[in-house]
Design an enzyme around this catalytic site. Structure first.
Site, PDB file in Angstrom:
ATOM      1  N   SER A  28       0.828  -1.212   0.000  1.00 11.84           N
ATOM      2  CA  SER A  28       0.000   0.000   0.000  1.00 11.84           C
ATOM      3  C   SER A  28       0.862   1.261   0.000  1.00 11.84           C
ATOM      4  O   SER A  28       0.592   2.224  -0.737  1.00 11.84           O
ATOM      5  CB  SER A  28      -0.895   0.029   1.247  1.00 11.84           C
ATOM      6  OG  SER A  28      -1.811  -1.036   1.208  1.00 11.84           O
ATOM      7  N   ARG A  32       1.490   4.306  -3.049  1.00 18.14           N
ATOM      8  CA  ARG A  32       1.281   5.733  -2.769  1.00 18.14           C
ATOM      9  C   ARG A  32       2.558   6.534  -2.959  1.00 18.14           C
ATOM     10  O   ARG A  32       2.519   7.709  -3.324  1.00 18.14           O
ATOM     11  CB  ARG A  32       0.716   5.884  -1.350  1.00 18.14           C
ATOM     12  CG  ARG A  32      -0.757   5.401  -1.269  1.00 18.14           C
ATOM     13  CD  ARG A  32      -1.116   4.951   0.119  1.00 18.14           C
ATOM     14  NE  ARG A  32      -2.539   4.675   0.306  1.00 18.14           N
ATOM     15  CZ  ARG A  32      -3.135   3.501   0.033  1.00 18.14           C
ATOM     16  NH1 ARG A  32      -2.434   2.502  -0.467  1.00 18.14           N
ATOM     17  NH2 ARG A  32      -4.426   3.333   0.260  1.00 18.14           N
ATOM     18  N   ASP A 321      -6.764  -8.041   4.845  1.00 15.78           N
ATOM     19  CA  ASP A 321      -6.026  -8.896   3.911  1.00 15.78           C
ATOM     20  C   ASP A 321      -5.468 -10.151   4.581  1.00 15.78           C
ATOM     21  O   ASP A 321      -4.864 -10.990   3.914  1.00 15.78           O
ATOM     22  CB  ASP A 321      -4.871  -8.102   3.286  1.00 15.78           C
ATOM     23  CG  ASP A 321      -5.381  -7.046   2.313  1.00 15.78           C
ATOM     24  OD1 ASP A 321      -6.518  -7.176   1.820  1.00 15.78           O
ATOM     25  OD2 ASP A 321      -4.645  -6.078   2.062  1.00 15.78           O
ATOM     26  N   LYS A 348     -12.409  -9.627  -3.022  1.00 16.47           N
ATOM     27  CA  LYS A 348     -10.962  -9.376  -3.111  1.00 16.47           C
ATOM     28  C   LYS A 348     -10.428 -10.036  -4.393  1.00 16.47           C
ATOM     29  O   LYS A 348     -11.204 -10.309  -5.298  1.00 16.47           O
ATOM     30  CB  LYS A 348     -10.273  -9.903  -1.847  1.00 16.47           C
ATOM     31  CG  LYS A 348     -10.664  -9.134  -0.588  1.00 16.47           C
ATOM     32  CD  LYS A 348     -10.160  -7.713  -0.641  1.00 16.47           C
ATOM     33  CE  LYS A 348     -10.545  -6.911   0.566  1.00 16.47           C
ATOM     34  NZ  LYS A 348     -10.231  -5.481   0.413  1.00 16.47           N
ATOM     35  N   ARG A 352     -12.557 -14.772  -1.111  1.00 16.86           N
ATOM     36  CA  ARG A 352     -11.667 -15.406  -0.121  1.00 16.86           C
ATOM     37  C   ARG A 352     -12.420 -16.231   0.922  1.00 16.86           C
ATOM     38  O   ARG A 352     -11.809 -17.066   1.596  1.00 16.86           O
ATOM     39  CB  ARG A 352     -10.782 -14.348   0.548  1.00 16.86           C
ATOM     40  CG  ARG A 352      -9.714 -13.850  -0.406  1.00 16.86           C
ATOM     41  CD  ARG A 352      -8.785 -12.826   0.204  1.00 16.86           C
ATOM     42  NE  ARG A 352      -7.713 -12.513  -0.742  1.00 16.86           N
ATOM     43  CZ  ARG A 352      -6.940 -11.454  -0.676  1.00 16.86           C
ATOM     44  NH1 ARG A 352      -7.110 -10.574   0.299  1.00 16.86           N
ATOM     45  NH2 ARG A 352      -5.984 -11.257  -1.572  1.00 16.86           N
TER      46      ARG A 352
HETATM   47  C1  S3P Z   1      -5.676  -1.333   0.167  1.00 19.01           C
HETATM   48  C2  S3P Z   1      -6.908  -1.367   0.767  1.00 19.01           C
HETATM   49  C3  S3P Z   1      -7.658  -2.607   1.018  1.00 19.01           C
HETATM   50  C4  S3P Z   1      -6.780  -3.841   0.899  1.00 19.01           C
HETATM   51  C5  S3P Z   1      -5.888  -3.787  -0.304  1.00 19.01           C
HETATM   52  C6  S3P Z   1      -4.973  -2.570  -0.251  1.00 19.01           C
HETATM   53  C7  S3P Z   1      -5.004  -0.030  -0.046  1.00 19.01           C
HETATM   54  O1  S3P Z   1      -8.718  -2.714   0.072  1.00 19.01           O
HETATM   55  O2  S3P Z   1      -7.572  -5.007   0.852  1.00 19.01           O
HETATM   56  O3  S3P Z   1      -5.080  -4.957  -0.392  1.00 19.01           O
HETATM   57  O4  S3P Z   1      -3.788  -0.006  -0.328  1.00 19.01           O
HETATM   58  O5  S3P Z   1      -5.687   1.000   0.083  1.00 19.01           O
HETATM   59  P1  S3P Z   1     -10.178  -2.088   0.351  1.00 19.01           P
HETATM   60  O6  S3P Z   1     -10.046  -0.625   0.324  1.00 19.01           O
HETATM   61  O7  S3P Z   1     -11.026  -2.629  -0.777  1.00 19.01           O
HETATM   62  O8  S3P Z   1     -10.584  -2.626   1.685  1.00 19.01           O
END
Ligand code: S3P
Length: 437
Positions: A28, A32, A321, A348, A352
């Site tokens: 994540s 960003r 996750d 997802k 899952r």
């Molecule tokens: C993420 C947010 C999550 C997560 C994904 C990464 C992110 O998804 O499951 O692997 O980097 O903002 P959701 O926003 O759909 O919950």
């Protein structure tokens, strides 16, 4: 497309996890870092960048929009920011592979650009719901188009003036929040997002690190359009979601004692540690420090007999996750584990809930899927062949299940492990998992 490459994991039963390792960088935060680095004024240097396929999809998308990006080389990336209005129209549709984060965040960013563009993905991403971002973006004045099912490809028409909105998010999603905040950087006035429950706040932290004011009051997050980003240095911590496989492996395999170094322990991400501790896992944190606005620590996990629990719903977004691996932990615990309030798991990279229940059943565990969770009765994990459905986290979770299985486990369709955890097989082997590819 990675999901079409043949890749099968075969994992021999037994063993224990030991040693000190550093798992790859946070997915994540890596996404960003490229997005904000590209839009900043000045040169952003990133270390610890995750060189997984999802993050490379984001990186390549910005290269296709004329951003000069050097690397990645050993986790180091140097981005020459082009400023808020410096992106150029890409020559063709941007292919984002398996990456939902790239698609949802970039839809927000592109809704505010002057050029048209199209976002596409692999077969899994092409089934994932996008109205959760295109509907609120439309309220801001954006023009986007998806399939009739609300799935990718997404076509975005540029040159639309955006205005700030006050949005109550129906689902707890950091991707939706981040999409709207990125669009909000360009909107007239204030864009506010209220979350039903806290979700990962890396976007807010990184915007602040790049000098962009973010107002946070409880679950309401606001940005005002028209500001600028100033380049920064980013040290990406190890991904707690990748560390999870080793935490669960060590927690279930007698004799294990593993230390995972420099793991991001942002409070919006530590659901897995909270839940494992509730299950009586032996976990200790040391060397706690803050690096570039994100808390990190070394996480030591030793084997202990786990107990089944009813997982508190407030932990769900904080561990969203991590459930595939937590289901494996539950299969090895004493007593039933019940998960509710986790319907999001069905949309997802795979469904899952269904995919994990199917695999656990093949291995002899009584795992009953429910609409929004699962009920797991622990038992002896057996031998068998399970399907990952091209979902990286399912593949790695079943790999760890072999530590407690009575025979080998074969896992099909594992190529997408490279989306988030390149080098998983080598690192897992080094710590004591008997895995081959
Ligand atoms: C993420 C947010 C999550 C997560 C994904 C990464 C992110 O998804 O499951 O692997 O980097 O903002 P959701 O926003 O759909 O919950």
């Amino acid at each position: 497309m990675s999901s079409e490459r043949e890749c099968i994991f075969t994992v021999q039963p037994g063993g224990q996890l030991t040693g000190n390792i550093r798992v790859p960088g946070d997915k994540s935060i890596s996404h960003r870092s490229i997005m904000l680095g590209a839009l900043a004024e000045g040169i952003t240097e990133v270390s610890g960048f995750l060189e997984g396929e999802d993050n490379l999809a984001t990186l390549n998308a910005f290269r296709d929009m004329g951003v000069d990006i050097q690397g990645p080389e050993n986790g180091r990336v140097v981005i020459k920011g082009v400023g808020m209005h410096g992106l150029k129209k890409p020559a063709k549709a941007l292919y984002l592979g398996n990456s939902g984060t790239s698609m949802r965040l970039l839809t927000g960013l592109f809704a505010a650009q002057q050029f048209d563009c199209e976002l596409t993905g692999d077969s899994s991403l092409s089934t994932r719901p996008m109205r959760r971002v295109t509907d609120p973006l439309a309220k801001m004045g954006a023009k986007t188009e998806t399939t009739d099912q609300g799935t990718p490809p997404i076509k975005i028409s540029g040159g639309q003036p955006l205005k700030g909105i006050d949005y109550d998010m129906p689902v707890a999603s950091a991707q939706v929040k981040s999409c709207l905040l990125l669009a909000g950087l360009y909107a007239e006035g204030k864009t506010c997002v209220t979350e039903p429950a806290p979700t990962r706040d890396h976007t807010e932290r990184m915007l602040t690190g790049f000098g962009y004011p973010v107002e946070v009051k409880g679950n309401r997050i606001c940005v005002t359009g028209g500001g600028k980003l100033t380049a920064s240095k980013i040290d990406v911590p190890s991904d707690i979601s990748s560390a999870t496989f080793f935490m669960v492996g060590a927690a279930i395999a007698p004799g294990s004692d593993i230390t995972l170094e420099h793991v991001g322990i942002n409070p919006t991400r530590i659901g897995v540690i909270n839940i494992l501790k509730m299950m009586e896992a032996d976990i200790t944190l040391c060397n706690e420090q803050t690096v570039g606005g994100e808390p990190v620590a070394d996480v030591r996990v030793k084997y202990s007999q786990l107990k089944g629990i009813r997982i508190p719903e407030d932990q769900v977004p904080l561990a969203i996750d991590e459930f595939p691996a937590l289901f494996v932990a539950a299969a090895c615990a004493e007593g039933e584990t019940v998960l509710t309030g986790a319907k999001e798991l069905r949309v997802k990279e795979s469904d899952r809930i269904q995919v994990m229940a199917d695999g656990l059943q093949i291995l002899g565990i009584n795992a009953q899927p429910t609409e929004d969770g699962m009920v797991i009765q622990p038992g002896q994990l057996g031998s068998g062949t399970v399907e990952s459905h091209g979902d990286h986290r399912i593949a790695m979770s079943f790999a760890m299940a072999a530590l407690r299985a009575s025979g080998p486990i074969t896992i099909n369709n594992c190529a997408n492990v490279d989306t988030s955890f390149p080098g998983f097989v080598a690192l897992a082997s080094k710590t004591g998992l008997n895995i081959s590819e």
